[in-house]
Structure formats: C-alpha cells, structure tokens
Design a protein around this motif. Structure first.
Motif, PDB file in Angstrom:
ATOM      1  N   LEU A   2       0.696  -1.167  -0.235  1.00  0.00           N
ATOM      2  CA  LEU A   2       0.027   0.055   0.287  1.00  0.00           C
ATOM      3  C   LEU A   2       0.829   1.068   0.018  1.00  0.00           C
ATOM      4  CD1 LEU A   2      -2.804   1.082   0.094  1.00  0.00           C
ATOM      5  CD2 LEU A   2      -2.571   1.172   2.483  1.00  0.00           C
ATOM      6  N   GLY A   3       2.007   1.466   0.637  1.00  0.00           N
ATOM      7  CA  GLY A   3       2.924   2.615   0.650  1.00  0.00           C
ATOM      8  C   GLY A   3       3.612   2.712  -0.699  1.00  0.00           C
ATOM      9  N   VAL A   7       3.029   5.987  -3.161  1.00  0.00           N
ATOM     10  CA  VAL A   7       4.092   6.809  -3.628  1.00  0.00           C
ATOM     11  C   VAL A   7       3.924   6.733  -5.072  1.00  0.00           C
ATOM     12  CG1 VAL A   7       6.607   6.574  -3.802  1.00  0.00           C
ATOM     13  CG2 VAL A   7       5.677   6.056  -1.715  1.00  0.00           C
ATOM     14  N   VAL A   8       3.625   5.778  -5.851  1.00  0.00           N
ATOM     15  CA  VAL A   8       3.590   5.600  -7.159  1.00  0.00           C
ATOM     16  C   VAL A   8       2.345   6.783  -7.559  1.00  0.00           C
ATOM     17  CG1 VAL A   8       2.830   4.411  -9.330  1.00  0.00           C
ATOM     18  CG2 VAL A   8       4.572   3.416  -7.619  1.00  0.00           C
TER      19      VAL A   8
END
Length: 188
Positions: A2-3, A7-8
């Motif tokens: 999920l992180g 970020v993407v």
C-alpha cells in the motif's frame, strides 16, 4: 504494498502537474505553438487582438449583382466594396414582396470568375434557407463573408450574383378570381 502504490500515485500526480510548465518551456525554446504570444506582440500593443490572417497588401473589389425571377424588389445595400483578403465583411440585402399574396422564395448564388468560388467563404447567408414573405413585406438579410488569402493574385475583382426566385408548392395559390381574370377563353 500500500505504501509503494501511494508513492507511485503521488509521483504520477506530481508529474501531471509538472507537464504544463515543461511543455511551455519546450515550446518557448523551440519557438513552436506561440500563437497567443504573437497576437500580443503584433504592432507592439500587448493586449490588443489583431487578426493576423488579413492581408493588408491586397485589395479585392467585390461587386454585388442581383436578379429577381418574379415581381418583387431585391437589392444589396451597396453595389461594390473593397476588402482585404482575410477580412470579415457583412453586406445587407433587402427583399420586398410586391405581390398581393404570400410567397416562398430562395436565392441561388453564383460567382465570377469561377476560380473565386473556392476562395469566397460565406459564414452567414440568406441563400442557405427558404423564406416566406407576406404581401408587401420587406426584410433585410446579411451575407457575412471572408475572401481567402490564397485567392490567386491575378484576381482583383469578384462578382457575387444572386438570383432570387419563388419556390413552388410552398405557398398558397393565387386567389381563384385573379387566376380567372388573367386567363382568356380560347377562340374557336
């Protein structure tokens, strides 16, 4: 996971916002897509909008000719006009039904010389429609046009001619007593 996806998404969002200044910087560096800027810099007047498609070095004389097929009045407001190629021009035409009955009519345009037809662009014209005029009624309609700057240099005069004629089947027939009065009995 999920992180990484967050970020993407954040990077994609930032790249989308960065595209506009990057695009402007590339266009300015290469000198492309500066249409709005050239309009502001014409004649040193910033903020004044100028039609850069008008060719002020040439003048074309437009002659207006009218023909009526029937008993009504049909004429342009002016018989001729000098215009520059690319210049937006409006000419008014007046129509008067001199008959004592309602009529439907339409105008058909023609051009001289023939090669001018491809370069004479009408944006608004009464010739696109049929009109109904009541007895004695007078109307005015515009012709809005632009002469293309690609008109051959040897063409200095264009004649725009309209023939205004009654359109059959669209109006009530003449009163029966007038038709009978106009006919004579054949002699035997």
């Amino acid at each position: 996971m999920l992180g990484k996806l967050t970020v993407v998404v954040g990077l994609m969002f930032g790249f989308g916002y960065a595209l506009v200044p990057m695009y402007n910087a590339i266009c300015n560096a290469l000198g492309i897509n500066n249409l709005a800027r050239s309009e502001l810099l014409v004649n040193g007047h910033s903020g004044e909008k100028v039609n850069t498609q008008v060719d002020p070095t040439r003048t074309i004389t437009i002659e207006f000719d009218t023909n009526a097929r029937g008993p009504w009045d049909f004429k342009p407001a002016v018989r001729s006009l000098d215009v520059h190629p690319g210049e937006l021009t409006t000419v008014m035409y007046e129509f008067k039904n001199t008959q004592d009955r309602t009529m439907a009519a339409q105008a058909i345009p023609s051009y001289a010389p023939k090669q001018a037809m491809a370069h004479f662009n009408k944006l608004e014209c009464f010739c696109f429609n049929e009109y109904t005029l009541k007895p004695g009624e007078t109307k005015q309609w515009p012709v809005v046009f632009v002469v293309d700057s690609k008109l051959p240099k040897d063409v200095r005069t264009i004649t725009l001619s309209y023939t205004f004629f009654e359109v059959g089947g669209k109006i009530p027939p003449a009163p029966a007593e007038k038709v009978a009065a106009g006919k004579q009995e054949p002699k035997s």
